[in-house]
Write an enzyme that holds these catalytic residues in place. Structure first.
Site, PDB file in Angstrom:
ATOM      1  N   TYR A 135      39.550  52.339  35.911  1.00 40.02           N
ATOM      2  CA  TYR A 135      39.480  51.810  34.671  1.00 40.02           C
ATOM      3  C   TYR A 135      38.247  50.820  34.489  1.00 40.02           C
ATOM      4  O   TYR A 135      38.054  50.091  35.439  1.00 40.02           O
ATOM      5  CB  TYR A 135      40.819  50.998  34.340  1.00 40.02           C
ATOM      6  CG  TYR A 135      40.649  50.473  32.992  1.00 40.02           C
ATOM      7  CD1 TYR A 135      41.334  51.218  32.078  1.00 40.02           C
ATOM      8  CD2 TYR A 135      39.804  49.478  32.244  1.00 40.02           C
ATOM      9  CE1 TYR A 135      41.438  50.811  30.767  1.00 40.02           C
ATOM     10  CE2 TYR A 135      39.958  49.047  31.133  1.00 40.02           C
ATOM     11  CZ  TYR A 135      40.636  49.729  30.226  1.00 40.02           C
ATOM     12  OH  TYR A 135      40.443  49.348  28.864  1.00 40.02           O
ATOM     13  N   GLN A 264      30.747  31.499  38.125  1.00 39.68           N
ATOM     14  CA  GLN A 264      32.002  31.959  37.842  1.00 39.68           C
ATOM     15  C   GLN A 264      32.689  31.352  36.676  1.00 39.68           C
ATOM     16  O   GLN A 264      33.386  31.886  35.903  1.00 39.68           O
ATOM     17  CB  GLN A 264      32.820  31.686  39.035  1.00 39.68           C
ATOM     18  CG  GLN A 264      32.583  32.094  40.291  1.00 39.68           C
ATOM     19  CD  GLN A 264      32.244  33.722  40.202  1.00 39.68           C
ATOM     20  OE1 GLN A 264      33.477  34.426  39.973  1.00 39.68           O
ATOM     21  NE2 GLN A 264      31.232  34.244  40.210  1.00 39.68           N
ATOM     22  N   HIS A 267      32.577  33.477  33.302  1.00 38.46           N
ATOM     23  CA  HIS A 267      33.315  34.520  33.304  1.00 38.46           C
ATOM     24  C   HIS A 267      34.294  34.525  31.893  1.00 38.46           C
ATOM     25  O   HIS A 267      34.460  34.942  31.158  1.00 38.46           O
ATOM     26  CB  HIS A 267      34.041  35.119  34.355  1.00 38.46           C
ATOM     27  CG  HIS A 267      33.324  35.668  35.557  1.00 38.46           C
ATOM     28  ND1 HIS A 267      33.020  37.217  34.927  1.00 38.46           N
ATOM     29  CD2 HIS A 267      32.741  35.534  36.670  1.00 38.46           C
ATOM     30  CE1 HIS A 267      32.228  37.873  35.983  1.00 38.46           C
ATOM     31  NE2 HIS A 267      32.252  36.903  37.045  1.00 38.46           N
ATOM     32  N   GLU A 332      38.739  33.111  45.818  1.00 35.91           N
ATOM     33  CA  GLU A 332      38.040  34.553  46.051  1.00 35.91           C
ATOM     34  C   GLU A 332      36.748  34.549  46.651  1.00 35.91           C
ATOM     35  O   GLU A 332      36.682  35.359  47.190  1.00 35.91           O
ATOM     36  CB  GLU A 332      38.050  34.909  44.365  1.00 35.91           C
ATOM     37  CG  GLU A 332      37.541  36.166  43.892  1.00 35.91           C
ATOM     38  CD  GLU A 332      37.596  36.336  42.567  1.00 35.91           C
ATOM     39  OE1 GLU A 332      37.044  37.586  42.319  1.00 35.91           O
ATOM     40  OE2 GLU A 332      37.494  35.499  41.677  1.00 35.91           O
ATOM     41  N   HIS A 333      36.053  33.683  45.860  1.00 37.00           N
ATOM     42  CA  HIS A 333      34.572  33.579  46.644  1.00 37.00           C
ATOM     43  C   HIS A 333      34.467  32.160  47.349  1.00 37.00           C
ATOM     44  O   HIS A 333      34.675  31.363  46.842  1.00 37.00           O
ATOM     45  CB  HIS A 333      33.751  33.694  45.718  1.00 37.00           C
ATOM     46  CG  HIS A 333      33.768  34.912  44.575  1.00 37.00           C
ATOM     47  ND1 HIS A 333      34.317  34.779  43.343  1.00 37.00           N
ATOM     48  CD2 HIS A 333      33.338  36.272  44.886  1.00 37.00           C
ATOM     49  CE1 HIS A 333      34.355  35.944  42.702  1.00 37.00           C
ATOM     50  NE2 HIS A 333      33.684  36.750  43.530  1.00 37.00           N
ATOM     51  N   ASP A 366      28.166  39.938  43.973  1.00 34.44           N
ATOM     52  CA  ASP A 366      28.493  40.614  42.709  1.00 34.44           C
ATOM     53  C   ASP A 366      27.761  41.852  42.491  1.00 34.44           C
ATOM     54  O   ASP A 366      28.614  42.588  41.815  1.00 34.44           O
ATOM     55  CB  ASP A 366      28.336  39.535  41.472  1.00 34.44           C
ATOM     56  CG  ASP A 366      29.601  38.546  41.303  1.00 34.44           C
ATOM     57  OD1 ASP A 366      30.569  38.870  42.113  1.00 34.44           O
ATOM     58  OD2 ASP A 366      29.506  37.744  40.745  1.00 34.44           O
ATOM     59  N   HIS A 425      72.593  61.638  63.789  1.00 34.27           N
ATOM     60  CA  HIS A 425      71.317  61.420  64.387  1.00 34.27           C
ATOM     61  C   HIS A 425      71.399  61.658  65.903  1.00 34.27           C
ATOM     62  O   HIS A 425      70.632  62.087  66.524  1.00 34.27           O
ATOM     63  CB  HIS A 425      71.094  59.715  64.076  1.00 34.27           C
ATOM     64  CG  HIS A 425      70.564  59.641  62.639  1.00 34.27           C
ATOM     65  ND1 HIS A 425      71.193  59.669  61.532  1.00 34.27           N
ATOM     66  CD2 HIS A 425      69.463  59.068  62.459  1.00 34.27           C
ATOM     67  CE1 HIS A 425      70.379  59.409  60.646  1.00 34.27           C
ATOM     68  NE2 HIS A 425      69.183  59.094  61.001  1.00 34.27           N
TER      69      HIS A 425
END
Length: 435
Positions: A135, A264, A267, A332-333, A366, A425
């Site tokens: 996507y 960031q 964004h 995240e970073h 990035d 079994h």
């Protein structure tokens, strides 16, 4: 324009734990109406296929066509976009793709086998997914870098068919996105988006084949749809807002750090930018740089809201305590903007990507460093990893007993199976035990 005030925390304050928890809190609960809308779209596409995709594309993207086949772009169309973009953009995309491919080729996992003392063969067979769905957001939020980061690991993994969906509202096509698809080796592209695109990839229609896994970013409707179809197909992750955490010893140019935080914050308003330093005067200097540079930014309003609502400047006793706070955040970073980042590395346990040293801007990661920019957010770096080749491969166990191995281990299995009350079994294993 008034200055933006950034939250200040100090790790020595008595209420630091609760203050940090409030800072990190992010509500990812899905709006009830969004949920209902997405479930309706998924049901319609699942039951009515192409016709539902056409109706939703007309409704949401204002595109009217006679068939879904008309919404597919062939490889010649992708090549046309690659040829049409400016030479510097093509060169940048190709250089980034080369570095991303080189990095991810090192992640490729191989099958393996070994024999035990009875001659029994054990091992693991690594197999790529047959088909992956990618996507890609369209319209204003078009990110060709995401095409490279999602499609290249899939192709390195050996995925036979990568199918990309990208909305083109009002028929507006982003040539850089299509050019990136050409460079990355995307096999098929459909100009559809939203929850209806996720549904088509998950369930398949007469025209759009179903996939094994759906990856790639999207808005709240796309994220909700991915959450709903998980289990029918695999997904990469449900990503939250972007985050950056910078640990600095106070010796990096404050303007550099301010801009790294902005990278960031621009964004969206929910993005989070945090600076940790043992140097209180440096925190002051960075706050001054933030207010000096903010008016020069194109996305100043978004950055201002993000910085005012979710940013923080955190003072710690030393870099070891900085690492401890960072591990609690699991960003995240993570930028280690210090003299000797390698010395800090052992103390870092939780981070999506770690950027080493003063010259390593997160923005390089990035686009063109090589490692993947699809990273765990909202503290999930405690237990998850960046997108990689391994996300497009699956592992099958290999078990091949020799006669002597079946005899020896059959006795073990028999005891355990009878202990669990599973007689079939036990007897299945016992048939292979020598008299």
């Amino acid at each position: 324009m008034t200055d933006v005030t950034i939250k200040r925390l100090n790790a020595s304050q008595s209420d630091f734990d609760s203050a940090l928890a409030r800072l990190l809190a992010w509500d990812d609960s899905v709006d009830h109406q969004v949920n209902e809308s997405v479930r309706h779209i998924l049901h319609e596409v699942k039951t009515r296929g192409d016709q539902a995709v056409l109706e939703f594309t007309e409704k949401f993207d204002r595109l009217t066509v006679g068939s879904v086949a008309e919404l597919e772009m062939g490889k010649d169309r992708l090549q046309k976009s690659l040829d049409a973009i400016p030479a510097d953009q093509r060169e940048a995309l190709e250089k980034a793709a080369e570095r991303i491919r080189d990095y991810h080729e090192r992640q490729d996992q191989k099958s393996w086998q070994y024999q035990d003392q009875d001659g029994t063969v054990l091992g693991q067979k690594v197999t790529p997914l047959d088909r992956a769905g990618l996507y890609v957001p369209g319209g204003k939020a078009a990110y060709p870098s995401s095409v490279l980061m999602n499609a290249i690991p899939a192709k390195v993994a050996g995925v036979s068919e990568v199918i990309m969906v990208v909305p083109t509202p009002d028929g507006v096509v982003n040539d850089m996105v299509l050019a990136a698809a050409a460079i990355a080796g995307v096999d098929r592209v459909f100009t559809i988006g939203g929850a209806q695109a996720v549904a088509a990839l998950a369930y398949g229609t007469d025209t759009i084949p179903s996939v094994d896994k759906i990856v790639g970013p999207g808005n709240i409707f796309v994220a909700t749809a991915k959450r709903e179809v998980f289990g029918v197909v695999g997904i990469d992750m449900i990503a939250g807002p972007s985050e950056i955490l910078v640990i600095c010893d106070g010796k990096t140019d404050p303007d550099w750090i301010a801009m790294d935080l902005f990278s960031q914050a621009e964004h969206d308003e929910q993005a989070q930018s945090i600076l940790i330093s043992p140097d209180a005067e440096f925190l002051d200097a960075v706050e001054a740089s933030i207010n000096k540079l903010l008016p020069t930014m194109e996305r100043a309003d978004i950055i201002r809201t993000s910085m005012a609502d979710r940013a923080a400047l955190i003072q710690v006793a030393d870099l070891r305590e900085a690492a401890e706070v960072s591990n609690r955040i699991a960003p995240e970073h993570l930028e280690l903007s210090v003299e000797d980042p390698q010395a800090m590395l052992d103390d870092i346990r939780h981070a999506g990507a770690i950027f080493m040293g003063r010259y390593t801007a997160e923005a390089l990661g990035d686009y063109c460093a090589g490692p993947n920019h699809v990273l765990p957010t909202s503290g999930t770096a405690r237990f998850s990893s960046p997108l990689g080749v391994y996300d497009f491969q699956k592992r099958s166990s290999i078990i091949g007993f020799s006669a002597s191995g079946a005899d020896r281990m059959g006795q073990v299995a028999s005891v355990l199976a009878r202990g669990e009350g599973l007689t079939a079994h036990a007897r299945s294993a016992e048939y292979r035990i020598k008299d």
